[in-house]
Design a protein around this motif. Structure first.
Motif, PDB file in Angstrom:
ATOM      1  N   VAL A  52      46.692  33.177  48.311  1.00  0.00           N
ATOM      2  CA  VAL A  52      45.251  33.429  48.269  1.00  0.00           C
ATOM      3  C   VAL A  52      44.665  33.116  49.638  1.00  0.00           C
ATOM      4  N   PRO A  59      37.508  35.771  48.461  1.00  0.00           N
ATOM      5  CA  PRO A  59      38.914  35.466  48.209  1.00  0.00           C
ATOM      6  C   PRO A  59      39.704  36.742  47.927  1.00  0.00           C
ATOM      7  N   ILE A  61      43.932  37.946  46.813  1.00  0.00           N
ATOM      8  CA  ILE A  61      45.255  37.491  46.399  1.00  0.00           C
ATOM      9  C   ILE A  61      46.291  38.563  46.734  1.00  0.00           C
ATOM     10  N   TYR A  71      38.543  39.542  44.253  1.00  0.00           N
ATOM     11  CA  TYR A  71      38.189  38.915  42.983  1.00  0.00           C
ATOM     12  C   TYR A  71      37.717  39.888  41.909  1.00  0.00           C
TER      13      TYR A  71
END
Length: 93
Positions: A52, A59, A61, A71
């Protein structure tokens, strides 16, 4: 006291005791790493899946196929990443 101890204490603005700082460090706190550009040896492409990062205040990932997802489920291409970015968590290789 070491540099990590002093830095963490400053981040906490001195609002806690030395013993609390020592406990946080013993629990494994490390300063998040910063990636300055996509061309670094340890840039975002070197991160394992489920890592992350914070890029442009959002954010993201890393998925198992190497893509990045933010997100809300939108996919990001590498060129959409903003630098510098902060590594919040490194997934398992």
């Amino acid at each position: 006291m070491n540099a990590s101890h002093d830095e963490l204490f400053q981040l906490m603005l001195g609002r806690t005791t030395t013993k609390a700082v020592e406990r946080i460090l013993a629990a494994g706190w490390v300063k998040p790493r910063t990636i300055e550009s996509a061309y670094e040896d340890y840039g975002p492409d070197s991160l394992p899946p489920l890592s992350v990062v914070l890029s442009g205040g959002k954010p993201a990932i890393r998925q198992h196929d190497g893509t990045w997802m933010d997100y809300d489920g939108s996919s990001w291409d590498d060129w959409e990443m903003e630098y510098p970015m902060t590594v919040l968590h490194e997934g398992q290789a």
